[in-house]
Structures are given as structure tokens and as C-alpha cells.
Design a protein around this motif. Sequence first.
Motif, mmCIF file in Angstrom:
data_model
loop_
_atom_site.group_PDB
_atom_site.id
_atom_site.type_symbol
_atom_site.label_atom_id
_atom_site.label_comp_id
_atom_site.label_asym_id
_atom_site.label_seq_id
_atom_site.Cartn_x
_atom_site.Cartn_y
_atom_site.Cartn_z
ATOM 1 N N GLU B 46 -50.453 -15.069 78.250
ATOM 2 C CA GLU B 46 -51.068 -14.317 77.151
ATOM 3 C C GLU B 46 -50.191 -14.393 75.901
ATOM 4 O O GLU B 46 -50.689 -14.504 74.773
ATOM 5 C CB GLU B 46 -51.265 -12.855 77.546
ATOM 6 C CG GLU B 46 -52.344 -12.666 78.601
ATOM 7 C CD GLU B 46 -52.410 -11.238 79.117
ATOM 8 O OE1 GLU B 46 -51.844 -10.341 78.462
ATOM 9 O OE2 GLU B 46 -53.007 -11.033 80.181
ATOM 10 N N ARG B 47 -48.884 -14.324 76.115
ATOM 11 C CA ARG B 47 -47.971 -14.369 74.965
ATOM 12 C C ARG B 47 -48.030 -15.735 74.276
ATOM 13 O O ARG B 47 -48.049 -15.823 73.054
ATOM 14 C CB ARG B 47 -46.537 -14.074 75.413
ATOM 15 C CG ARG B 47 -46.268 -12.564 75.485
ATOM 16 C CD ARG B 47 -44.852 -12.288 75.881
ATOM 17 N NE ARG B 47 -44.696 -12.433 77.310
ATOM 18 C CZ ARG B 47 -43.629 -12.912 77.913
ATOM 19 N NH1 ARG B 47 -42.602 -13.312 77.209
ATOM 20 N NH2 ARG B 47 -43.561 -12.995 79.221
ATOM 21 N N LYS B 49 -50.510 -17.832 74.374
ATOM 22 C CA LYS B 49 -51.817 -17.966 73.730
ATOM 23 C C LYS B 49 -51.825 -17.226 72.391
ATOM 24 O O LYS B 49 -52.230 -17.775 71.364
ATOM 25 C CB LYS B 49 -52.908 -17.405 74.653
ATOM 26 C CG LYS B 49 -54.301 -17.482 74.066
ATOM 27 C CD LYS B 49 -55.325 -16.844 74.989
ATOM 28 C CE LYS B 49 -56.692 -16.807 74.328
ATOM 29 N NZ LYS B 49 -57.672 -16.077 75.128
ATOM 30 N N SER B 50 -51.350 -15.985 72.412
ATOM 31 C CA SER B 50 -51.350 -15.189 71.183
ATOM 32 C C SER B 50 -50.480 -15.820 70.113
ATOM 33 O O SER B 50 -50.835 -15.824 68.936
ATOM 34 C CB SER B 50 -50.856 -13.772 71.474
ATOM 35 O OG SER B 50 -51.647 -13.193 72.454
ATOM 36 N N THR B 51 -49.330 -16.344 70.534
ATOM 37 C CA THR B 51 -48.420 -16.952 69.563
ATOM 38 C C THR B 51 -49.074 -18.169 68.908
ATOM 39 O O THR B 51 -49.032 -18.328 67.690
ATOM 40 C CB THR B 51 -47.110 -17.365 70.257
ATOM 41 O OG1 THR B 51 -46.566 -16.205 70.876
ATOM 42 C CG2 THR B 51 -46.098 -17.920 69.277
ATOM 43 N N VAL B 53 -52.344 -18.905 68.805
ATOM 44 C CA VAL B 53 -53.523 -18.514 68.022
ATOM 45 C C VAL B 53 -53.090 -17.888 66.696
ATOM 46 O O VAL B 53 -53.651 -18.187 65.633
ATOM 47 C CB VAL B 53 -54.423 -17.550 68.831
ATOM 48 C CG1 VAL B 53 -55.517 -16.956 67.958
ATOM 49 C CG2 VAL B 53 -55.053 -18.272 70.012
ATOM 50 N N ALA B 54 -52.061 -17.037 66.754
ATOM 51 C CA ALA B 54 -51.585 -16.385 65.522
ATOM 52 C C ALA B 54 -51.038 -17.411 64.532
ATOM 53 O O ALA B 54 -51.235 -17.286 63.326
ATOM 54 C CB ALA B 54 -50.521 -15.351 65.860
ATOM 55 N N PHE B 57 -53.940 -18.979 63.050
ATOM 56 C CA PHE B 57 -54.695 -17.968 62.291
ATOM 57 C C PHE B 57 -54.237 -17.892 60.840
ATOM 58 O O PHE B 57 -55.031 -17.752 59.922
ATOM 59 C CB PHE B 57 -54.534 -16.607 62.964
ATOM 60 C CG PHE B 57 -55.404 -15.521 62.393
ATOM 61 C CD1 PHE B 57 -56.700 -15.331 62.852
ATOM 62 C CD2 PHE B 57 -54.932 -14.695 61.390
ATOM 63 C CE1 PHE B 57 -57.498 -14.332 62.323
ATOM 64 C CE2 PHE B 57 -55.726 -13.697 60.852
ATOM 65 C CZ PHE B 57 -57.013 -13.515 61.325
ATOM 66 N N PRO B 61 -58.376 -19.176 59.983
ATOM 67 C CA PRO B 61 -58.945 -18.233 60.964
ATOM 68 C C PRO B 61 -60.051 -18.882 61.805
ATOM 69 O O PRO B 61 -60.183 -18.576 62.977
ATOM 70 C CB PRO B 61 -59.494 -17.110 60.086
ATOM 71 C CG PRO B 61 -58.669 -17.167 58.845
ATOM 72 C CD PRO B 61 -58.381 -18.623 58.626
ATOM 73 N N ALA B 64 -58.471 -20.920 64.405
ATOM 74 C CA ALA B 64 -57.857 -20.001 65.382
ATOM 75 C C ALA B 64 -58.913 -19.475 66.341
ATOM 76 O O ALA B 64 -58.671 -19.333 67.546
ATOM 77 C CB ALA B 64 -57.162 -18.860 64.655
ATOM 78 N N GLY B 65 -60.082 -19.185 65.792
ATOM 79 C CA GLY B 65 -61.180 -18.701 66.633
ATOM 80 C C GLY B 65 -61.575 -19.744 67.657
ATOM 81 O O GLY B 65 -61.763 -19.442 68.838
ATOM 82 N N ASN B 68 -58.885 -19.997 70.235
ATOM 83 C CA ASN B 68 -58.889 -18.816 71.099
ATOM 84 C C ASN B 68 -60.014 -18.874 72.127
ATOM 85 O O ASN B 68 -59.809 -18.590 73.307
ATOM 86 C CB ASN B 68 -59.020 -17.571 70.227
ATOM 87 C CG ASN B 68 -58.741 -16.298 70.991
ATOM 88 O OD1 ASN B 68 -57.713 -16.191 71.645
ATOM 89 N ND2 ASN B 68 -59.662 -15.371 70.942
ATOM 90 N N ARG B 69 -61.183 -19.278 71.660
ATOM 91 C CA ARG B 69 -62.346 -19.319 72.564
ATOM 92 C C ARG B 69 -62.238 -20.443 73.592
ATOM 93 O O ARG B 69 -62.757 -20.339 74.686
ATOM 94 C CB ARG B 69 -63.636 -19.462 71.745
ATOM 95 C CG ARG B 69 -64.092 -18.167 71.088
ATOM 96 C CD ARG B 69 -65.439 -18.319 70.409
ATOM 97 N NE ARG B 69 -65.364 -19.133 69.217
ATOM 98 C CZ ARG B 69 -65.068 -18.665 68.000
ATOM 99 N NH1 ARG B 69 -64.819 -17.385 67.837
ATOM 100 N NH2 ARG B 69 -65.009 -19.472 66.962
#
Lengths: 399, 307
Positions: B46-47, B49-51, B53-54, B57, B61, B64-65, B68-69
Amino acid sequence: MMDVESIREDFTVLKTGVAYFDSACMALKPRQVVEAQDEYYSDYPGCAGRSLHRLGKKTEEKFEEARSKVATFVSCSPEEVVFTRNTTEAINLVARTLDFTERNGVTTSVMEHHSALLPFMMLSKHGKIRLDYVAADVEGVTQAGEWRKKINSSTRLVVVHHTTNSVGTRAPLAEVIKAAHDAGALVLVDSAQGVPHCETNFKKLGADFMAFSGHKMLGPTGTGCLVARRELLEELPPFMTGGETVERVSLDSVTFLKPPQRFEAGLQNYAGMIGLGAACDYLSKVGMKNVEAHEHALASKLFEALSDVKGTRIYGPSDAGKRTALAAFNLGKAKPHEIAMLLDKTAKIAVRSGVFCAEPAMTHLGAGSGAVRASLYLYNTEEEVQLFGEALSKIAELY
Amino acid sequence: MICLVALAVFLVLAVFSARYRPLAREAFDCVFRKMTLRPCESGLDERLKSTLVASVFSKSPRAAGALNRNFELFSWILTALMIASFAYSAFSAYNWVVYGDCNGPGSDGFCPFNAIGGEHISDCGTGNSTSRTLVLPATLNGQVVGLADAKVTVIEFGCFECKYTKEAEPIVARVLEEYAGRIRFVFKPFPIPTHNNSRLAEQAALCAARQDRFWAYKDELFSMQPLLLANASDAIERAGVNAAVNSSEFQECMQSNATATEVEAFYREGMASGLYGTPTFFINNRTLVGPKPFEAFEALIEEELKK
């Protein structure tokens, strides 16, 4: 009215641009608290209660002054304030020292923090108490009637939250305390989320024990208090023993000190407690009524902002009057940790994610896999809440 | 799947920095749990992925979407690329160990491991020889400069169409300059079988040699190597003009195939020496393959001179 901008000047970390929404876990520290701690280490780093030199005397004076400040802050006498490391230790102190031989019933609720649950779950596991849980409604509120049903003549202790750390709901304290006392039971209030946010009057509250932490009320980490009626403290045996807890020791006998020192074993966290005293000064100067009003206003904005974001599920009360400046939510199928990290990385907004050390409560609310929690305090602003809403909306579009 | 990629990356980083070791352990735990059909408890996936995606982003954006998807698909693609990369690296390592060329025998590709001083090099391969054992040529036939009785003789097998032979030219020039009067240098034109016009170019150079214009012609031919590869006859003719070769004699030499036998002899000599690519240098009985830095030549020549 309080001047939020002026207050924010005292919190150095806010100058980095972070929007801090995790005060239910850890409050930020104003420079006055940091300075008070620094002063101890710089000017008089002595031992209280044992050294007769000037540094020792000054330490004792300041340490006891801090106790008096805490006592004044929660309206009790200094002798009723036992310094602990945190709320957890304060609750464990009661769990380990209270006599459960005649009456062994303990009533608590599913909404409690692990710190309020586990000490009693352990006692129950070892057959020392009979533990009973009060259910909460779908919004996480425990009703007075439910508490009354679970409190009876065998109940020795009722353990109840002031405000839940998971969704910010409040227990019907007056009714619970009355029901407990009517049944001859004692009441321990977990006020870790209460004292930092509400004006607290221990005497008027009527509870027998109250536990809270310093680090959630602008104070240093590793500071907490157990406040208890003096006659109850007199009855309790020492929790931990060692240096400072005793008056006289021979190889055959021990004479313990009177409370609260009886419960404060070993060298104490002088700097921390002096910092906690400074935190009480700070909050008193701002005025707890003002803090409450500010948080109430922020709570409305927070829930509005969350409601505007597509796909959010907000846990807790739907009634605006029952809300505090704390909101737990989920965003569609997104994992809570992902949301928390994205808020941090994309907008410098610090929130908590997970089950908040209240897994049974979160499971009860249908969020056993966790949620995101935004919790506000006196230094937060409406602009930050608006920024939070906007950032969350952008993140929602990613899913 | 992102944990598998993370494990590989953090393992490499952990070799150089201790701060990555806990992350490598976490990634290993995550991979192990996934392999045993359990969820990754550390939240590393999760970390990461978030890193990621951010990071995207802040730039787009919308991208990033999409990331993310489709993160699981993205993770699978990364994993497939990583596995392919490992497999290819392993194959290259095998080639390097067995053939001395990470691209395999007979390849024209460049092998980076040898370019900075390894013993062998991937270069213009012979297409036949797969042996790493090089044998000193039986003769000193070839174009010779320097002292006839020098203590050190440097023999080069080079091909005019080989870009690595061309790459070695300035180094050879420096060697000749630095060791002028102390070494003997012999150039043997070697036609790489896979290079279409190589044999023709070698013949032309030997025709120029008959007019004592070999060295000038050689320089010209290397300088117009792209033209040689594209239009050999044009390049051969132009090089002759630039090198001041007598045109009619040169044409006659070329048309009569007068030097073809010599070229074939050099080819056979090279194969007998076990050549697997050009340029190959013999410094007395010691070898260097590929466009090695001057220091590599210097070290060997100095050692040979001291003997």
C-alpha cells in the motif's frame, strides 16, 4: 473568542505547512511546553523528594507545582493526582490494585480503547473478574439504558469512555455514574479524549477514577494522570514498588508513603510533568470553553467537507449535535492507509488510518478493516478543513 | 506483485546501504506471505502504491487515476519486465563466461563488461570461432611499422567495416606515438565473414600497400566507414583519391584480384589464431580483444619491455 492565528504562532511545526489532523493520537506542542521542559534540563536538572541541594529542591517545587496545575485544570486536589506515563498506565493501575474479591463484576462497552479493555480482559481471562460489555448502537453511541442493564449489585467497577477515540461519540456519563453509584459500584472514566477537549471538573463529574494523557493535551509524551478520590487512593495498595514509594524500609517491613507518591515508583519524568503543567497553563489561558466552541465550529465544517466528497462513508452519529471534531470515514473501496498516505503526500495533511487501537469498536461499526480518522484541535482552522475536503475530492477521483 | 519488484530493488540497494535492509526484509516477508496466499501485513504494497500514485499525481492527476485503478496490472508488467531482465542478464552472463562475449558467439553487439578493461570483448565476431583461446600468429606477415628487432611486437587483426576496430584507431595511434622506436607494429587486415564488403575493403587496402600508401589509405577508409557500409565501391574509390593512390594502378590491382590471396591468407591465419572478433591485439604472446583503453596496452607493453 480565541485568536487561532496567534495560537498557531506557538506551534513551530505548523510553519512547515503541514495540516495536522491527528490530534486524537498526539497533540502538537506549543513552544511554552517545550521551553518549560528545556528549562528543567538546562537550569535545575535535579531529583525531587530526595536531594536537599538547590537543584533538587527546585525540581521538587516545580514537579509539585505541575501537580497542582493539573489538579486545578481538572478541579480536584493535588493529592488526588497520580502521575503516570499515560492513560494506559493509569487504567492498569486501577485494574491491578482494586480489590475484586467481594464484588468481581466489571462493566465496560464495546466502544472502549484497547487500553481500557485489555487490562480487564486479562483479569477476566485469569478468572479474577467477570467482564460484561455494553453494546453500542449503529452510530457508536452507548445508551444510558444499556449501561443500566449491565450494572448490578455484583458490579465492582464501571469502565467508561468520556469520548471515543474511534468516532468521537460521548457516553452518557452522568447517567452511567449515577447507575453505578446506585448499585454500589465504582466508576473509572477514560478521559483521554475528554480532558484535552472539554472543561473538566472531576468533583462535579462524580466519578471515582479518571485517566488521561498529557500528550493529547499539548503536553510532552510519556505523561499521564490518574485522578481518583482521595479516600479511594488511600485504600489502594501500591501498583509498582521501589524508590520513592516508601516511607521506611527494613528487611522485615515496609511503610509506604501516602498517595499519590505511593503510586509513583522510581525516578519520575520531571521534565515531562513540568511540561504538562505548562500545557495546563496554556489551555487554561486560552480557555477550555473557547477550545470547545472552536472545535464545535470545526466539527460542522469537517462533516460538511466529508459529506461533499463522493463515495465517503462516515462512521458515527448522523446528528450534528452529537459530533465532536473527530471523524472516521472510508472512501469507496480505497484502503484507509492509501488514503492517509495520499493525503500526506499530495496535500501535506496528516491523518490517522487503521483501527485506532479500538478494534472491537471499529468492527462493531462495520469498519473492521480500518478507516481514516481526522481529528482536530485548537490550532486547526476552517481553511485547513476546506483544503482537506478539496484534497480528498481529488483523491476520490483516483478510484 | 509490486512487493516482488520491491524485493529485487531493495536487495540490491541493501548491499550498498543499511537503511534499505529493513525494507528488503519487509519486502521479503510480503512476498513470502503472498506466496503462501496470505495478505501482506506490513502494508508495504500500500505504501509503495501510494508513493507511486502520489508522485504521478503531482504531474498528472489523470495519469495517477489510471495508475491507481490499474495498479495490479502495472505491477504485473513491472514483474514480467524484471523477470525478463533477469533471464536476459543470466543468458548474457553465461555467454560472457563461455564465449567471452555477453551477446553470444558471432555477434556484432557491444558487451559493456569488457569495454573498460576486461580480458575479452564482444565485438565484430568471426561467426565461426567460439573458442576463447588465442594463439600467437605463425607469421609476422602484414603491414609493419617500427623497429624490426624490437623487443615487443604488437600485432593487430582489424577489419575496416568493424566499428570497434575503428574505435581502437586513436588508441593504436597513441601507442605508436608513445612507443615509437621501442616496438614493432604489424597490422593484419582481417575480413569479418558477416561483413559483406569487408573482404573487398581489405583487398583495396593491400592494393594501396603495393603503392606504399597503405597507412594513409587505411586512415581514409576508417574515416569514411559509414560510406563503406552503405556504398563500398564509392568509399574504396574515394579513399584512394584522398590517400593519393595512383588510380589506374589501383584499378588494375582491384580488377585483377591481385590481393585476394593475401586477404584469404590473413583470414586463415586469424582463424588459426582462434580469433573471435576484431580488433584483436597480440602484444608478444599476450592478448587484448576490443577497443581497450591506452592504459591496458601500456601495462602489457611495459611488462614485456621489462622482460
